[in-house]
Scaffold this motif. Structure first.
Motif, mmCIF file in Angstrom:
data_model
loop_
_atom_site.group_PDB
_atom_site.id
_atom_site.type_symbol
_atom_site.label_atom_id
_atom_site.label_comp_id
_atom_site.label_asym_id
_atom_site.label_seq_id
_atom_site.Cartn_x
_atom_site.Cartn_y
_atom_site.Cartn_z
ATOM 1 N N GLU A 208 -6.595 8.667 -2.557
ATOM 2 C CA GLU A 208 -7.124 9.189 -1.614
ATOM 3 C C GLU A 208 -7.802 8.384 -0.942
ATOM 4 O O GLU A 208 -8.025 7.159 0.107
ATOM 5 N N LYS A 209 -8.735 7.544 -2.448
ATOM 6 C CA LYS A 209 -9.723 6.064 -2.167
ATOM 7 C C LYS A 209 -8.522 5.233 -1.525
ATOM 8 O O LYS A 209 -8.783 4.500 -0.287
ATOM 9 N N LEU A 210 -7.283 4.867 -1.913
ATOM 10 C CA LEU A 210 -6.418 3.717 -1.531
ATOM 11 C C LEU A 210 -6.182 3.996 -0.263
ATOM 12 O O LEU A 210 -6.271 3.113 0.526
ATOM 13 N N ARG B 97 -0.148 10.459 2.968
ATOM 14 C CA ARG B 97 -1.815 11.606 2.385
ATOM 15 C C ARG B 97 -1.535 13.058 2.310
ATOM 16 O O ARG B 97 -1.584 13.655 1.813
ATOM 17 N N ASP C 281 -2.470 10.918 -10.288
ATOM 18 C CA ASP C 281 -4.084 10.048 -9.765
ATOM 19 C C ASP C 281 -4.703 10.402 -8.322
ATOM 20 O O ASP C 281 -4.585 9.169 -7.407
ATOM 21 N N LYS D 244 -8.227 1.678 7.020
ATOM 22 C CA LYS D 244 -8.891 0.588 7.118
ATOM 23 C C LYS D 244 -8.379 -0.787 8.192
ATOM 24 O O LYS D 244 -9.542 -1.391 8.384
ATOM 25 N N ALA E 16 -7.645 5.973 1.785
ATOM 26 C CA ALA E 16 -8.624 5.571 2.679
ATOM 27 C C ALA E 16 -8.770 4.226 3.334
ATOM 28 O O ALA E 16 -9.518 4.090 4.805
ATOM 29 N N PHE E 17 -8.725 3.528 2.285
ATOM 30 C CA PHE E 17 -9.334 1.927 1.639
ATOM 31 C C PHE E 17 -8.096 1.325 2.534
ATOM 32 O O PHE E 17 -8.053 0.337 3.512
ATOM 33 N N TYR F 153 1.016 -1.134 0.117
ATOM 34 C CA TYR F 153 -0.581 0.130 0.183
ATOM 35 C C TYR F 153 1.236 1.295 -0.229
ATOM 36 O O TYR F 153 0.504 2.804 -1.062
ATOM 37 N N LYS G 131 -7.335 11.128 -7.045
ATOM 38 C CA LYS G 131 -8.279 11.229 -6.183
ATOM 39 C C LYS G 131 -8.070 9.233 -5.858
ATOM 40 O O LYS G 131 -9.417 8.657 -5.220
ATOM 41 N N GLU G 132 -7.300 8.232 -6.758
ATOM 42 C CA GLU G 132 -7.562 7.159 -6.906
ATOM 43 C C GLU G 132 -6.127 6.912 -6.083
ATOM 44 O O GLU G 132 -6.895 5.835 -5.031
#
Length: 174
Positions: free
Chosen positions: A92-94, A113, A87, A100, A96-97, A75, A89-90
Motif C-alpha cells: 500500500e505504501k508503494l 490496489r 507484505d 504520485k 501510494a508513492f 513499480y 502494508k508495504e
C-alpha cells in the motif's frame, strides 16, 4: 547498441518461455552493468513469477529503485510481488508513492490496489478502485480485465453476504 542492451533484449525476448536463456542473458547484462534497472527488474520478475522467491525478488526490485527511483516500469511488478509475499502494508505504501510519480502506469498500479483490497476482503473498496480504473482508461486494452474483476468481486460480495446471514441465523438459534 551496447552489450547490456543486447543481452537485455535477448532476455526480454526469451522471457517467460525460455528461462534458461533469460537467466543467462540477464547474467551477462548484469555482469556488464550491475545497476541496470531493467535487467534487475526482469531478474526480480523471474524470481517472483517463476520461482516464487519473493524475498530475493524484493531485494532486486529494491536495488533497481535505489539506482533509479524514477524507473517507472518497476513499480507494478514490485507491488505485485509485495502482495504475493503478503507484505500488504508495504504494498500500500508503494502504491501510494508510485501514484504520485509523473508518468507511472496508473491503471496497472490501481489494478494492484484493487487486488490488494480484494485479498483483504475489502470488496466494496475494490469495486470503487475498479470504477476509478474505468475513468482512467482511454482504450479497450483493459476491458476484459475490468469485466472479469467486476464479476469476481461481485461474486465474492454475494458469498460474503451469504456467509454473514448464515452466521446471524446460527447465532439467533443459539
Amino acid at each position: 547498441m551496447n552489450s547490456v542492451d543486447k543481452y537485455l533484449g535477448q532476455a526480454l525476448d526469451s522471457y517467460p518461455h525460455w528461462l534458461e536463456s533469460t537467466i543467462e542473458s540477464l547474467e551477462f547484462a548484469l555482469a556488464h552493468d550491475e545497476n541496470n534497472t531493467s535487467a534487475l527488474c526482469l531478474y526480480a520478475r523471474v524470481q517472483s513469477e517463476q520461482f516464487m522467491n519473493y524475498d530475493v525478488a524484493i531485494s532486486y526490485f529494491q536495488q533497481a529503485l535505489a539506482t533509479d527511483i524514477n524507473a517507472l516500469h518497476i513499480y507494478p511488478f514490485f507491488i505485485k510481488t509485495l502482495i504475493l509475499n503478503e507484505d500488504y502494508k508495504e504494498a500500500e505504501k508503494l502504491i501510494a508513492f508510485s501514484l504520485k510519480l509523473k508518468g507511472t502506469n496508473k491503471v496497472e498500479i490501481l489494478f494492484n490496489r484493487m487486488k490488494l483490497l480484494e485479498i483483504q476482503k475489502e470488496f466494496k473498496a475494490a469495486m470503487e478502485v475498479l470504477k476509478e480504473i474505468q475513468m482512467l482508461i482511454t482504450d479497450f486494452e483493459y476491458n476484459t480485465d475490468i469485466e472479469e474483476s467486476e464479476k469476481r468481486i461481485k461474486m465474492k460480495i454475494k458469498l460474503a453476504t451469504s456467509q454473514k446471514l448464515k452466521i446471524k441465523k446460527l447465532e439467533a438459534s443459539l
